[in-house]
Design a protein around this motif. Structure first.
Motif, PDB file in Angstrom:
ATOM      1  N   THR A  26       0.860  -1.177   0.000  1.00 41.11           N
ATOM      2  CA  THR A  26       0.000   0.000   0.000  1.00 41.11           C
ATOM      3  C   THR A  26       0.894   1.223   0.000  1.00 41.11           C
ATOM      4  O   THR A  26       1.633   1.465   0.976  1.00 41.11           O
ATOM      5  N   LEU A  27       0.881   1.956  -1.112  1.00 42.75           N
ATOM      6  CA  LEU A  27       1.650   3.197  -1.185  1.00 42.75           C
ATOM      7  C   LEU A  27       0.851   4.263  -0.448  1.00 42.75           C
ATOM      8  O   LEU A  27      -0.338   4.463  -0.722  1.00 42.75           O
ATOM      9  N   LEU A  28       1.481   4.943   0.504  1.00 42.22           N
ATOM     10  CA  LEU A  28       0.727   5.855   1.376  1.00 42.22           C
ATOM     11  C   LEU A  28       0.566   7.249   0.765  1.00 42.22           C
ATOM     12  O   LEU A  28      -0.365   7.963   1.103  1.00 42.22           O
ATOM     13  N   ARG A  29       1.458   7.664  -0.095  1.00 41.76           N
ATOM     14  CA  ARG A  29       1.381   8.915  -0.843  1.00 41.76           C
ATOM     15  C   ARG A  29       1.012  10.139   0.025  1.00 41.76           C
ATOM     16  O   ARG A  29      -0.065  10.747  -0.149  1.00 41.76           O
ATOM     17  N   PRO A  30       1.895  10.491   0.980  1.00 42.42           N
ATOM     18  CA  PRO A  30       1.619  11.648   1.850  1.00 42.42           C
ATOM     19  C   PRO A  30       1.697  12.983   1.109  1.00 42.42           C
ATOM     20  O   PRO A  30       2.598  13.179   0.293  1.00 42.42           O
ATOM     21  N   THR A  31       0.734  13.854   1.375  1.00 43.46           N
ATOM     22  CA  THR A  31       0.816  15.230   0.868  1.00 43.46           C
ATOM     23  C   THR A  31       0.502  16.177   2.020  1.00 43.46           C
ATOM     24  O   THR A  31      -0.325  15.873   2.887  1.00 43.46           O
ATOM     25  N   ALA A  32       1.152  17.333   2.018  1.00 41.99           N
ATOM     26  CA  ALA A  32       1.021  18.300   3.105  1.00 41.99           C
ATOM     27  C   ALA A  32      -0.451  18.590   3.355  1.00 41.99           C
ATOM     28  O   ALA A  32      -1.237  18.757   2.416  1.00 41.99           O
ATOM     29  N   GLY A  33      -0.838  18.646   4.626  1.00 42.05           N
ATOM     30  CA  GLY A  33      -2.238  18.892   4.943  1.00 42.05           C
ATOM     31  C   GLY A  33      -2.431  19.057   6.437  1.00 42.05           C
ATOM     32  O   GLY A  33      -1.463  19.181   7.191  1.00 42.05           O
ATOM     33  N   ALA A  34      -3.684  19.066   6.843  1.00 41.63           N
ATOM     34  CA  ALA A  34      -4.026  19.244   8.251  1.00 41.63           C
ATOM     35  C   ALA A  34      -4.893  18.064   8.687  1.00 41.63           C
ATOM     36  O   ALA A  34      -6.108  18.201   8.839  1.00 41.63           O
ATOM     37  N   PRO A  35      -4.265  16.889   8.881  1.00 36.14           N
ATOM     38  CA  PRO A  35      -5.045  15.695   9.232  1.00 36.14           C
ATOM     39  C   PRO A  35      -5.687  15.822  10.612  1.00 36.14           C
ATOM     40  O   PRO A  35      -5.151  16.512  11.492  1.00 36.14           O
ATOM     41  N   GLY A  36      -6.813  15.158  10.788  1.00 34.80           N
ATOM     42  CA  GLY A  36      -7.492  15.116  12.082  1.00 34.80           C
ATOM     43  C   GLY A  36      -7.222  13.801  12.782  1.00 34.80           C
ATOM     44  O   GLY A  36      -6.575  12.904  12.241  1.00 34.80           O
ATOM     45  N   LEU A  37      -7.761  13.696  14.013  1.00 28.97           N
ATOM     46  CA  LEU A  37      -7.570  12.508  14.847  1.00 28.97           C
ATOM     47  C   LEU A  37      -8.041  11.225  14.171  1.00 28.97           C
ATOM     48  O   LEU A  37      -7.481  10.162  14.374  1.00 28.97           O
ATOM     49  N   LEU A  38      -9.095  11.351  13.388  1.00 33.66           N
ATOM     50  CA  LEU A  38      -9.698  10.144  12.819  1.00 33.66           C
ATOM     51  C   LEU A  38      -9.137   9.837  11.429  1.00 33.66           C
ATOM     52  O   LEU A  38      -9.605   8.932  10.751  1.00 33.66           O
ATOM     53  N   ASP A  39      -8.145  10.620  11.019  1.00 35.13           N
ATOM     54  CA  ASP A  39      -7.543  10.396   9.699  1.00 35.13           C
ATOM     55  C   ASP A  39      -6.286   9.537   9.807  1.00 35.13           C
ATOM     56  O   ASP A  39      -5.596   9.558  10.815  1.00 35.13           O
ATOM     57  N   SER A  40      -5.979   8.844   8.716  1.00 39.87           N
ATOM     58  CA  SER A  40      -4.648   8.271   8.566  1.00 39.87           C
ATOM     59  C   SER A  40      -3.731   9.431   8.181  1.00 39.87           C
ATOM     60  O   SER A  40      -4.117  10.282   7.375  1.00 39.87           O
ATOM     61  N   SER A  41      -2.550   9.466   8.760  1.00 43.39           N
ATOM     62  CA  SER A  41      -1.711  10.648   8.539  1.00 43.39           C
ATOM     63  C   SER A  41      -0.245  10.351   8.797  1.00 43.39           C
ATOM     64  O   SER A  41       0.105   9.380   9.458  1.00 43.39           O
ATOM     65  N   VAL A  42       0.603  11.215   8.268  1.00 42.00           N
ATOM     66  CA  VAL A  42       1.977  11.333   8.735  1.00 42.00           C
ATOM     67  C   VAL A  42       1.997  12.545   9.661  1.00 42.00           C
ATOM     68  O   VAL A  42       1.509  13.618   9.285  1.00 42.00           O
ATOM     69  N   ALA A  43       2.522  12.354  10.869  1.00 43.04           N
ATOM     70  CA  ALA A  43       2.697  13.443  11.838  1.00 43.04           C
ATOM     71  C   ALA A  43       1.408  14.179  12.176  1.00 43.04           C
ATOM     72  O   ALA A  43       1.434  15.345  12.553  1.00 43.04           O
ATOM     73  N   GLY A  44       0.278  13.503  12.039  1.00 37.99           N
ATOM     74  CA  GLY A  44      -0.983  14.087  12.470  1.00 37.99           C
ATOM     75  C   GLY A  44      -1.234  13.759  13.934  1.00 37.99           C
ATOM     76  O   GLY A  44      -0.436  13.077  14.572  1.00 37.99           O
TER      77      GLY A  44
END
Ligand SMILES: [Zn+2]
Ligand SMILES: [Zn+2]
Length: 323
Positions: A26-44
Motif C-alpha cells: 500500500t503506497l501511502l502517498r503523503p501530501t502536506a495537509g491538516a489531518p485530524g484525529l480520525l484520519d490516517s496521517s503522517v505526523a498528524g
C-alpha cells in the motif's frame, strides 16, 4: 484503441513464475495537509488514550563529545601538515603523502575520535549516553485499517500508530549496524479511545527528524523484489519484458519507492542484507518511511527507515534497517 501502462500484473501474466514473488504493497502517498484525529496521517494527531503513558526512549543516544587537544598535540598535527605541504610544493598534481611515522602520530592523537575541528582544535567523538528521563517519542504515522486493509491487523484492532525517537542510537539489541531513529508501533481499537492525550514534545529534534503533517492517499499495488532477491533467469525475463514494454523493471514494477506498507525493500545502497528475527526466521518488510517529499524528514543521508516484522510470530520484536 486503448493503451495500458505496463504493470506488475501484466508482467506476471506473461511470466507466471514471478507470481510467487508478488506482494501487496500500500503506497501511502503523503501530501502536506491538516489531518485530524480520525484520519490516517503522517505526523498528524494520534488517537492516543489520555490514561496511557506516552512512550519515551532512554537510548543509548549518540552524543557528540569534544576534547580540546593539548598544545603539544596541536603543534605535532600542524608540523605534519607543514611537512606534507612542503613535500607537495611545486607538484600540484601530486598526491598528499604522509609517512608511516606521521600517520602513527596522527592516529595516536585522534585516539579513535571520528573527526577533528581545526578551528577550535578539538577531537570530536560520538559516544552512547543513556537518557535518565527519557526522550518523548514523536508520532510519525497513524493508519486506520479502512485505509490500509492489506496490512496485517491483529484481531480487534483497527488503528496502527508508529512513533520514533528522533535521536541517533547505537547498540540496539539485535541491531548491530543501525544508528537511526528507534521505532515503536502500537495497534489499538479506535472505539476504545474516548479522551485523547495531548502528547509531550521533545525539546531537541535535530537533523530534520520531525515529519511535517501530511494526509495520505493510499493505493494498493503489486510489488516485486529487487534484483538481488530474484533468481537470475527470472530477473532476465522480467527485464526483457520491461524493455519490450518501454519501462525499466526497477522503476515502477519492483520495490516501489516512498512511504509504503508491505511490498519489497530495495537494496540500492548495500547488497542484500538478510534481516533476521531473534527466532531465526527471515523478517519481512512491513513499513517503509522515506526522506524528502512533503513529510520533509531526512533519515540516514536522505534514505529510508524500514521496519521488518516476523512472519512466524507478530509479537517478536521488529527489526530496523536504513537504506
Ligand atoms: Zn532514543
Ligand atoms: Zn520471529
Amino acid at each position: 484503441m486503448t493503451t495500458r501502462t505496463p504493470s506488475a500484473e501484466g508482467l506476471i501474466a506473461d511470466v507466471p513464475a514471478l507470481g510467487t514473488f508478488a506482494r501487496r504493497a500500500t503506497l501511502l502517498r503523503p501530501t502536506a495537509g491538516a489531518p485530524g484525529l480520525l484520519d490516517s496521517s503522517v505526523a498528524g494527531p494520534l488517537l492516543w488514550p489520555a490514561d496511557e503513558t506516552w512512550p519515551v526512549c532512554r537510548g543509548p543516544h549518540l552524543v557528540e563529545v569534544r576534547e580540546r587537544l593539548s598544545e603539544a598535540e596541536r603543534e605535532a598535527l600542524q608540523r605534519i601538515d607543514r611537512n606534507m605541504r612542503a613535500r607537495r610544493a611545486g607538484k600540484p598534481d601530486a598526491a598528499w603523502e604522509i609517512s608511516e611515522k606521521e600517520a602513527d602520530v596522527q592516529s595516536r592523537i585522534m585516539d579513535g575520535a571520528g573527526a577533528l575541528d581545526m578551528v577550535t582544535w578539538e577531537r570530536i567523538r560520538r559516544v552512547p549516553v543513556t537518557s535518565v528521563d527519557g526522550v518523548p517519542m514523536l508520532g510519525v504515522l497513524q493508519l486506520h485499517a479502512r485505509d490500509v486493509p492489506a496490512a496485517a491487523w491483529p484481531e480487534g484492532t483497527d488503528v496502527l500508530q508508529v512513533l520514533w525517537c528522533p535521536k541517533d542510537h547505537s547498540g540496539l539489541p539485535g541491531q548491530s549496524d543501525y544508528w537511526g531513529p528507534v521505532v515503536e508501533m502500537r495497534h489499538r481499537s479506535a472505539a476504545t479511545v474516548s479522551a485523547v492525550l495531548d502528547p509531550p514534545v521533545p525539546d531537541d529534534i535535530g537533523g530534520r527528524r520531525a515529519p511535517l503533517p501530511c494526509v495520505l492517499d493510499p493505493v494498493e499495488v503489486t510489488d516485486l523484489p529487487d534484483q538481488d532477491e530474484l533468481p537470475a533467469e527470472l530477473l532476465a525475463a522480467a527485464e526483457s519484458w520491461a524493455e519490450r514494454h518501454g519501462v525499466e523493471f526497477h522503476r515502477g514494477l519492483a520495490c516501489h519507492e516512498g512511504w509504503k506498507v508491505g511490498g519489497w525493500p530495495s537494496w540500492h545502497l548495500t547488497d542484500l542484507v538478510p534481516v533476521t528475527c531473534s527466532c531465526g526466521a527471515t523478517a519481512r518488510l512491513f513499513l517503509t518511511m522515506d526522506s524528502g517529499g512533503d513529510p520533509g524528514v531526512n533519515v540516514g543521508r536522505f534514505g529510508e527507515v524500514r521496519v521488518f516484522t516476523c512472519p512466524a510470530d507478530a509479537s517478536h520484536p521488529h527489526r530496523l534497517n536504513i537504506q
